[in-house]
Design a protein around this motif. Structure first.
Motif, PDB file in Angstrom:
ATOM      1  N   VAL A 196       0.857  -1.180   0.000  1.00  0.00           N
ATOM      2  CA  VAL A 196       0.000   0.000   0.000  1.00  0.00           C
ATOM      3  C   VAL A 196       0.899   1.237   0.000  1.00  0.00           C
TER       4      VAL A 196
ATOM      5  N   LEU B 207       0.194   5.408  -0.135  1.00  0.00           N
ATOM      6  CA  LEU B 207      -0.695   6.557  -0.326  1.00  0.00           C
ATOM      7  C   LEU B 207       0.113   7.832  -0.536  1.00  0.00           C
ATOM      8  N   GLY B 208       1.355   7.697  -0.946  1.00  0.00           N
ATOM      9  CA  GLY B 208       2.132   8.857  -1.383  1.00  0.00           C
ATOM     10  C   GLY B 208       2.868   9.602  -0.294  1.00  0.00           C
ATOM     11  N   LEU B 209       2.968   9.018   0.930  1.00  0.00           N
ATOM     12  CA  LEU B 209       3.739   9.713   1.962  1.00  0.00           C
ATOM     13  C   LEU B 209       5.230   9.498   1.718  1.00  0.00           C
TER      14      LEU B 209
ATOM     15  N   ALA C 205       2.895   6.543   7.295  1.00  0.00           N
ATOM     16  CA  ALA C 205       2.933   5.870   5.992  1.00  0.00           C
ATOM     17  C   ALA C 205       2.379   4.456   6.091  1.00  0.00           C
TER      18      ALA C 205
END
Lengths: 116, 151, 334
Positions: C189, C191-193, C202
């Motif tokens: 996974v 989510l772009g952190l 994250a």
């Protein structure tokens, strides 16, 4: 009096560095690099030297003075020997700091081991 | 299957939960320690000028070397990183911070040998400062020389 | 057997014995009594931090074997991984142990990656006894992922403290105090952190994804577990996980969803947002939680080990942090 201004100016430059890390979210590496470049530019403009005369070690101890000293070394040698001086004079003034750091760090690596 | 939140929305949520950095306290500590290290530097300047007969210009060389020595010693004794955790930029910005990057890199790399360990890694963290300082000084000196030649 | 993405183990493989070891800082924490061995020196008597990390893993594995009354030859498979490049801690420990070995690479999720695979292999009858474990060392990790250990950089309050320690367990079909009933392998996974000094944030979505998938597959609710323990989300990551679970409409008691990274140290030990590292979930599960399972104070537990899968190079190149979480459900044996 010079001690007071050394404290204030040295502290202020460090405080600026802290703001760059905490507010600007820069890494320590990016912070010190920016300060060094700033010192070089201020040196080129002729503004850093008055600051050193005013605050002594307060201006010569922070890393900004490294950039200033590199620029000054290049400019002084330029005056004496022409264009090649920009290259040959660069480390003239900063030699003490860099040589000392290399030698002492090497010796430290022989004597100490990291404690964590 | 679980449905994941949308990336932008989650990033905003994550930002809202971030512990805020104690900026005011950090800046105050950086000011204090950065100022104190400068005062120590000033004291050595005074010492080298009055006792050892250096001039105002030449006294800064032994002063810097002394500060570097003290910083390397504190790094070797495992103290400088503890100071840094408290002082932040206060112990990174002065020349002692520069010496700390080199000594800590050298110490850590000792187990990898003297040549490719200590020799190759000493400038791993300090390198950027020298590279950018040198390039900036080169450009600034050139610009200044050109301007002076023209004016 | 499986349900959705979740593996079921009908033959009830059990954890015969387990062990946790820690370093000096772990020995000052609230779980000090749950470690089988505490090294009071960060070098664990060795020459380098990397050797110390190996020593931690080998010690945990050897203590677990001793507790189970087994020799090295009684184990058919060693499943281990760590945070150092090329998984050297696990491979070098495997050299010492001399058992058939598969190296794992799940960063801090390795503990449950190993336990899930050990249960799978034993349940399928391909392996009689499997030994699994992982280790991390604060200073070896600092040196690999961040700065030299003596460098005076200040960490932000979102950072986490890598645990110096290790945990190991032995899985077999023999009667055991704790049985492994199911495992849900996570998907990656992201989510772009990007902040490596805020890894809990994250990793929280990965933990959320695996927990919800596991509960749906098993048609269970959080309340069916006495405790759901995540690996190393820290304070910020745990808050985010609870928020995500709430947004998904799950009903749960927040006190029953805890994080191993918030159990190892006291708040005044200067660990910022909490503990992290492969040994965070491993030491807490194989030490502290196993004791509770054996004693019967916990009956059914879901442990969700979380991992951040970036490297210093991907971070420098501006990539975000891919994360993963693996869940294993265990119960007190009969």
């Amino acid at each position: 009096m010079i001690f007071f201004w050394a404290f204030v100016v040295g502290g202020l430059i460090s405080a600026v560095g802290q703001l760059m890390m905490d507010v600007g979210r820069l890494t320590p590496g990016h912070t010190t690099v920016t300060l060094v470049v700033a010192g070089a530019v201020l040196g080129g403009l002729g503004w850093y030297e008055p600051l050193i005369r005013f605050a002594g070690a307060g201006a010569s101890v922070p890393i900004t003075s490294f950039g200033y000293a590199l620029t000054t070394g290049a400019l002084e040698e330029l005056k004496r020997h022409g264009w090649i001086g920009v290259i040959t004079g660069m480390f003239e003034i900063t030699s003490a700091g860099i040589s000392a750091a290399i030698i002492f760090s090497f010796l430290a690596a022989l004597v100490f081991r990291p404690k964590g | 299957m679980a449905r994941l939140p949308e990336a932008k929305a989650y990033q905003a949520l994550a930002r809202s939960k971030e512990t805020t950095r104690p900026v005011a306290a950090n800046v105050a500590r950086a000011f204090l320690v950065g100022g104190l290290i400068s005062v120590v530097g000033q004291a050595f300047m005074w010492l080298y000028e009055t006792v050892f007969g250096f001039t105002e210009q030449t006294a800064s060389n032994p002063t810097v070397a002394t500060l570097v020595f003290l910083s390397v010693l504190l790094t070797g004794l495992g103290v400088y990183d503890k100071i840094g955790e408290w002082a932040g930029a206060g112990s990174i910005v002065p020349v002692t911070g520069f010496a700390n990057t080199m000594a800590s890199s050298a110490l850590d790399a000792r187990s990898e040998g003297l040549v490719y360990g200590v020799g190759a890694n000493m400038f791993k963290v300090a390198g950027p400062v020298i590279v950018f300082g040198t390039v900036a000084a080169f450009v600034v000196a050139l610009v200044r020389a050109v301007v002076e030649a023209l004016v | 057997m499986r349900r959705g993405r979740t593996w079921l183990f009908p033959n009830r493989p059990g954890i015969l014995a387990s062990a946790a070891v820690g370093g000096p800082k772990e020995g000052e924490g609230p779980l000090a009594g749950d470690f089988d061995l505490i090294f009071d020196d960060v070098y664990a008597g060795m020459q380098t931090f990397e050797q110390a990390e190996r020593k931690l893993l080998e010690s945990a594995a050897e203590i677990a074997l001793k507790k189970a009354g087994l020799g090295k030859d009684d184990v058919d498979l060693f499943l281990a991984g760590d945070l150092l490049s090329q998984g050297v801690t696990a491979s070098f420990a495997a050299r010492t142990m001399g058992m058939p070995f598969i190296g794992l690479n799940g960063a801090c999720s390795t503990s449950m990656e190993g336990l899930a695979l050990a249960a799978l292999a034993v349940d399928a009858g391909r392996v009689r006894r499997a030994l699994t474990g992982t280790a991390s060392h604060n200073l070896a990790a600092e040196r690999t992922y961040r700065y030299p250990t003596e460098y005076g950089a200040q960490k932000p309050p979102t950072a986490q403290w890598t645990v110096t320690g290790a945990g190991a367990g032995i899985v077999a079909l023999d009667p055991a105090p704790v049985v492994i009933t199911a495992a849900t392998v996570g998907r990656v996974v992201d989510l772009g952190l990007k902040d490596p000094l805020n890894m809990g944030a994250a990793m929280a979505p990965a933990a959320y994804d695996t927990i919800v998938t596991h509960l749906e597959d098993m048609t269970r609710s959080p309340g069916d577990y006495d405790l759901i323990v995540t690996g190393d989300l820290g304070r910020i990551g745990r808050e985010l996980l609870l928020e995500l679970l709430e947004q998904a409409g799950l009903r749960f008691d927040p006190e029953k969803i805890v994080d191993a990274g918030l159990m190892i140290y006291r708040e005044d030990q200067g660990v910022f947002s909490g503990a992290s590292g492969a040994a965070s979930s491993a030491a807490v599960f194989y030490g502290h939680l196993m004791k509770h399972l054996v004693a019967g104070t916990i009956f059914r537990l879901l442990i969700v080990a979380t991992g951040a899968l970036m490297s210093p190079v991907t971070y420098q190149q501006g990539e975000s942090v891919p994360t993963i979480a693996h869940a294993v459900a265990v119960e007190r044996g009969r």
